[in-house]
Design an enzyme around this catalytic site. Sequence first.
Site, mmCIF file in Angstrom:
data_model
loop_
_atom_site.group_PDB
_atom_site.id
_atom_site.type_symbol
_atom_site.label_atom_id
_atom_site.label_comp_id
_atom_site.label_asym_id
_atom_site.label_seq_id
_atom_site.Cartn_x
_atom_site.Cartn_y
_atom_site.Cartn_z
ATOM 1 N N GLY A 420 2.594 24.459 -15.888
ATOM 2 C CA GLY A 420 2.495 26.027 -16.851
ATOM 3 C C GLY A 420 0.972 25.901 -16.581
ATOM 4 O O GLY A 420 0.993 27.073 -16.300
ATOM 5 N N VAL A 424 0.150 21.955 -8.404
ATOM 6 C CA VAL A 424 -1.027 21.009 -7.664
ATOM 7 C C VAL A 424 -0.473 20.265 -6.219
ATOM 8 O O VAL A 424 0.708 19.860 -6.036
ATOM 9 C CB VAL A 424 -0.649 19.337 -8.862
ATOM 10 N N LYS A 438 -5.282 20.047 -8.873
ATOM 11 C CA LYS A 438 -4.497 21.193 -9.225
ATOM 12 C C LYS A 438 -5.398 22.864 -9.356
ATOM 13 O O LYS A 438 -6.482 22.636 -8.851
ATOM 14 C CB LYS A 438 -4.805 20.751 -10.496
ATOM 15 N N ASP A 535 -2.055 17.898 -26.274
ATOM 16 C CA ASP A 535 -0.163 18.347 -25.465
ATOM 17 C C ASP A 535 0.765 17.126 -24.880
ATOM 18 O O ASP A 535 0.092 16.942 -23.674
ATOM 19 C CB ASP A 535 -0.740 19.070 -24.709
#
Length: 737
Positions: A420, A424, A438, A535
């Site tokens: 999302g 990477v 990233k 998360d």
Amino acid sequence: MNMVHGLFFVAIFILASTKLVMGQPSPTCQTKCGNVSIEFPFGISAGCYYAGHDSFNLTCNKTTNELFFGNMQVINISHSGELRILKSTSFTCYNSKNNTDVLFYTTTLSNFTLSNKNRFTAVGCNTYAFMTTLDGDRNYSTGCLSLCDSTPKENGLCSGEGCCQTSVPKRSKRFRIRSRRFDRETSVSDFNPCFYAFLVEEGRFNFSPSQDLQNLRNVTKFPVVLDWSIGGQTCQQVGNTSICGHNSVCLDSTTRAGYNCKCKDGYDGNPYLPEGCRDIDECTTSTTIHRHNCSDSSTCINTMGHFVCSCPFGFDLNATTNGCMRKLKPENHGWIQIVLGTSVGFFAILLVAICVQQKIKQRKNIELRKHFFEKNGGGMLRQRLSGAGPSNVDVKIFTEESMKKATNGYEESRILGQGGQGTVYKGILPDSSVVAIKKARLGDSSQVEQFINEVLVLSQINHRNVVSLLGCCLETEVPLLVYEFINSGTLHDRLHGSISDSSLTWEHRLRIAVEIAGTLAYLHSSASIPIIHRDVKTANILLDENLTAKVADFGASRLIPMDKEQLTTMVQGTLGYLDPEYYNTGLLNEKSDVYSFGVVLMELLTGQKALCFEKPQQSKHLVNYFASAMKENRLLEVIDGQVLNESNQREIHEAARIAVECTRLMGEERPRMKEVAAQLEALRVTKTKHEWSDQYNEPEVNEHLVGVEMLSAQGDTSSAGYDSIKNVTNLHIEAGR
Ligand SMILES: *[C@@H]1O[C@H](CO)[C@@H](O)[C@H](O)[C@H]1NC(C)=O
Ligand SMILES: *[C@@H]1O[C@H](CO)[C@@H](O)[C@H](O)[C@H]1NC(C)=O
Ligand SMILES: *[C@@H]1O[C@H](CO)[C@@H](O)[C@H](O)[C@H]1NC(C)=O
Ligand SMILES: *[C@@H]1O[C@H](CO)[C@@H](O)[C@H](O)[C@H]1NC(C)=O
Ligand SMILES: *[C@@H]1O[C@H](CO)[C@@H](O)[C@H](O)[C@H]1NC(C)=O
Ligand SMILES: *[C@@H]1O[C@H](CO)[C@@H](O)[C@H](O)[C@H]1NC(C)=O
Ligand SMILES: *[C@@H]1O[C@H](CO)[C@@H](O)[C@H](O)[C@H]1NC(C)=O
Ligand SMILES: *[C@@H]1O[C@H](CO)[C@@H](O)[C@H](O)[C@H]1NC(C)=O
Ligand SMILES: *[C@@H]1O[C@H](CO)[C@@H](O)[C@H](O)[C@H]1NC(C)=O
Ligand SMILES: *[C@@H]1O[C@H](CO)[C@@H](O)[C@H](O)[C@H]1NC(C)=O
Ligand SMILES: *[C@@H]1O[C@H](CO)[C@@H](O)[C@H](O)[C@H]1NC(C)=O
């Protein structure tokens, strides 16, 4: 909190945006070909040029780095509606076999027109040349005549002797040039073997009889000016549908139909783009034409489109010199003035008071923000990012070039994953160390925010179970983050994905759970500023070759100021792991991470996904499924067959109980992460002990006593026996206080 971040992002964006070249509608459009800048409405690929007409579609020859309009080379484009091209000289040479030397060619300029800045020029003796405009309802011709029987005197003038010039009909899109020699004396052909006809911008051709009559072929090309405009209607006709952007004005073309755009006074940039015109900072600009005329730059204040010279308190501006003068003392003008003066003064004071109050409020606000900003490590990050900070910096700033090199130009084969938050890549640095890089998705500013957030958060953390941030790169359009490379995939992949395997035993799983729990406990309470991960999920747990867990992806995480227990934020997280209480109230606190951890623990126990849509309604959500299995006393049915064996049933029961506690509906009823970590660690410790002494002993765990991080670091010494552990533990209580 968000305000603080906002400030920071604004700073970053201002930095970034001043770097952008604003000539084209999209950053992917080429802005240069060779040394010619290409600005909208011109462009060289679809989407980059004005779609109203193909004339604006230019081409760039990659090998010669030359820009072309049709087959004509472009050398300059101006916003005011001029396009300069290079056009070849046409010539024909003396031919002894016949006596009709004729030059003849036709040129088409697409939808652009010939400017009347050009001169139609013929060079040669006893030559006439004429030019016919072929478009419109009537053909129009003009021409000139050049005579000579010997080489004319050098005077640089093109005045009819060996060279003639005439102005050209403007607005012609298509024209024909014809030239002819009418007298064929051989004596002439000696010093003038060829004759020439061409268009050239006024003032760009100096006739030199001795050279040019002999050989003008050496000069192959002359600049020619074309006029361009948008569409065929006037500004009034197009009204507000013109393509002219903010702070620009529409001007009817003076040379043809259609209109052109111009930035307003005090603005600079490309007027054909919606936000192309930028305010000129008159106070700092170095171009003399836009520079302020305040007597002293320190009194100059830039405003949108203008500037003002402002004097400090007690000084007045002298309009003739734009300098500051000390204020004159007011004179006594009688009582009317006094009354007027006092009432005006009263209102002025009132106004000033209100202003001051407002100012104080503002300042307080700013100071508060500053305070939070510094408190949350913003200043440190800023320092680190600018490279001006102390030398113990561990967030390295990488250059764009080195990033490109490391990923081999962001090669597709280097992609490790796409989530999302972006892509990477696997990168190899010049010292041949492997890193993960990233990169946010292009044009998604919320992702850029998350990136900066991640830098902010990770720069606060130094923990062996947190994936470490090596550096970042801010030179690119979207920032890049560089991490240590963790090579054995995510816990999610191990449990459910492609690399799922039986090597993940109960011992591994318990250790991983302890590591995650310890890390979260550290984030919640031991890190210099408490952090909520927000998360936590198996997909965000990386495993290295020793199956050591590394918590990753801090894009959504929040730093919590010391004096705040919880924050209101936009609900963010992953379905299946999302704390229902947080989801309902939007109130974020550390118990949300506890919930998510509970789900991860259940996944470790059952080997099932957090959310499984194939299952019937009540058991779709692992939490419900697990809890009901516990209630109905059939826990062992839902435990992953791979982990269950004779000797670990008690541990599994205990872990399951912890998992259920963690996922209680009310945050208050959930244990703190520290307690969870301690309980899980205790399970592990007794297990090791159990195997060592081959006898079972109920552990006495004081929930509040263990410094998790330290205890787990002591894991190896645990074989020294129960009492010694207790001693170690006690020791750390003291050390922890
Ligand atoms: C732009 O011009 C080039 C070269 O003339 C041509 O190949 C290309 O198809 C044109 N693009 C469009 C969208 O017409
Ligand atoms: C670019 O210019 C070179 C040299 O003039 C020419 O050979 C080549 O065909 C041109 N390429 C294109 C795409 O026009
Ligand atoms: C581009 O550069 C070349 C050589 O560097 C120069 O001769 C030419 O005039 C330049 N063109 C423009 C439009 O500046
Ligand atoms: C293009 O022309 C404008 C106006 O004549 C001039 O200011 C500008 O420097 C030129 N650009 C180049 C690259 O020659
Ligand atoms: C004259 O010479 C030109 C080129 O040298 C040739 O194309 C043309 O056909 C000749 N005309 C006559 C009438 O011979
Ligand atoms: C203009 O000249 C061209 C070429 O000679 C011819 O075909 C056309 O009919 C002329 N147009 C008018 C309006 O005379
Ligand atoms: C250019 O002119 C010189 C004399 O001024 C001549 O020697 C040379 O051959 C010419 N070059 C070309 C390509 O015509
Ligand atoms: C081409 O230019 C003419 C004016 O010279 C204008 O009337 C017409 O609308 C233009 N066509 C397009 C498609 O822009
Ligand atoms: C343009 O102006 C008209 C009236 O003058 C108005 O109705 C319309 O909304 C405007 N369109 C835009 C895009 O501003
Ligand atoms: C402004 O300065 C000029 C030059 O120093 C001076 O002559 C003039 O009197 C000043 N104007 C005022 C209003 O003081
Ligand atoms: C300063 O510049 C402004 C326009 O930008 C002009 O109106 C004003 O007269 C100038 N003042 C002086 C003192 O030169």
